[in-house]
Design an enzyme around this catalytic site. Structure first.
Site: not given
Length: 367
Positions: A53, A58, A96, A224
């Site tokens: 997580e 991002q 990263l 939807c």
DNA sequence: AAGTCGGGGAC
DNA sequence: GTCCCAGACTT
């Protein structure tokens, strides 16, 4: 319920529990046959879920996979992560981005050892109190690893849920956020919230995409609201466009015998904790070579011979579009003692083992 | 509520 | 080129 929620521009049909049951069933059924096999889905160990997580904040799934594999291989448990040095942790994070995540995760591991006997905490408030963990991440970890009934709203579910309920108000304002979190909570089952959360994120990622969502293949298309109104491309509203700022910088590889001058970025600076070659901004159309020579004399007290161009690297850091001019220069005379903390003369071998900025690593490979 | 923090994937 | 990504934290 709240008058604030009523004033937000969305369709209230989701407050009907039968509507939500239908959605839940279709979503879970879709997930049965469409879930990707991902490394962090091999186990429900809260430690591994936590790592995934944090890395996924991002950051796209495909980018994270190799980092997750290496990281969990080197640090299989909270205790081993806590016992590692920050440099070692940053080395695994190199490339990263958002390096604060790594530093905070390392600090959190030490906090877990000290305050929770090395066991990843079970209470929402305790998880939320760990550095680098906000409402989304705490909910994701506990719902996935321990099946707590906690909602998640992140990039994928924000987009999916906004479209499902036809949320036309900007998703960033507080009232929209309240509705989104309330909706996210309302669709959770009594058991299996982690599964449902992952299903929603997966659908948002694979089907309910930012551009050209494939409503034809969506199991939730029938209910939807955005789809019904033809607004699936315009919900959620566009985020404010970033004003990029062009910027010139110069980095210098200074060589003395077999050693090079390198510097660890300090707290508060860009890339804090990582190492980089001496670098500074070049104002306007100034001469990069002169700026570089001045910088080395002023900041580090070193005199260099006329620098030679080594390479140019174009890269971006948040809002900056940087054109980096990389120079190489030999030292003029003796290496001077360095007052600046964090700056060292190191050999190629020593530098190779440090956590470097991505541009630093590119420069290193050219040496 | 807005700014900061990275780097790369996808179009 | 632009937009976007399993956000958190500070101001």
């Amino acid at each position: 319920m709240s008058s604030a929620a009523e004033s937000i521009d969305h369709d209230p049909r989701w407050r009907d529990s039968a509507w939500r049951s239908r959605l839940r069933r279709r979503l879970l059924q879709w997930f049965e046959t469409n879930s990707r096999t991902l490394p962090w889905r091999q186990s429900r160990d809260p430690y591994r879920v936590w790592i995934s997580e944090i890395m996924l904040q991002q950051t796209q799934v495909a980018t994270v996979i190799p980092y997750f594999e290496r990281f969990t291989e080197s640090f299989p448990t909270v205790a081993e992560l806590a016992a590692a040095s920050e440099q070692e942790v940053l080395r695994h994070w190199e490339g990263l981005g958002y390096y604060r995540r790594a530093r905070q995760m390392h600090a959190a591991a030490q906090k877990i050892v000290e305050e929770h006997d090395g066991e990843f905490p079970e209470q929402f408030a305790d998880v939320l109190a760990l550095p680098g963990i906000g409402r989304y991440t705490a909910g994701a970890i506990l719902s996935i690893s321990r099946d707590h009934r906690l909602p998640v709203v992140e990039a994928n579910t924000l987009r999916l849920y906004s479209r499902l309920i036809g949320l036309r108000s900007p998703p960033t304002i507080a009232a929209s956020q309240r509705v989104l979190w309330e909706f996210a909570e309302s669709i959770l089952p009594q058991r299996g919230s982690g599964h449902l959360n992952q299903a929603a994120m997966e659908l948002g990622s694979l089907v309910c995409t930012p551009r050209s969502p494939t409503c034809d293949t969506c199991p939730l298309a029938a209910g939807c609201v955005a789809r019904e109104m033809g607004l699936q491309e315009s919900i959620p509203g566009k985020v404010k466009k970033i004003q990029y700022e062009d910027r010139r910088e110069v980095a210098v590889v200074v060589c003395d015998q077999q050693r090079f001058l390198v510097r660890q970025c300090q707290p508060g600076e860009r890339w804090a904790g990582l190492w980089d070659f001496p670098r500074c901004e070049v104002a306007g159309d100034a001469d990069a070579m002169l700026v570089a020579a001045d910088h080395l004399r002023d900041a580090f007290g070193q005199s260099i011979q006329p620098p030679q161009p080594l390479m140019r690297i174009k890269h971006g850091v948040t809002k900056y579009r940087i054109m980096l001019e990389v120079l190489s220069a030999k030292l003029a005379g003796e290496a001077q003692p360095i007052s600046d903390p964090g700056t060292r003369w190191l050999t190629r071998t020593q530098i190779g083992k440090l956590p470097l900025s991505t541009t630093g690593r590119k420069i290193f490979k050219k040496l």
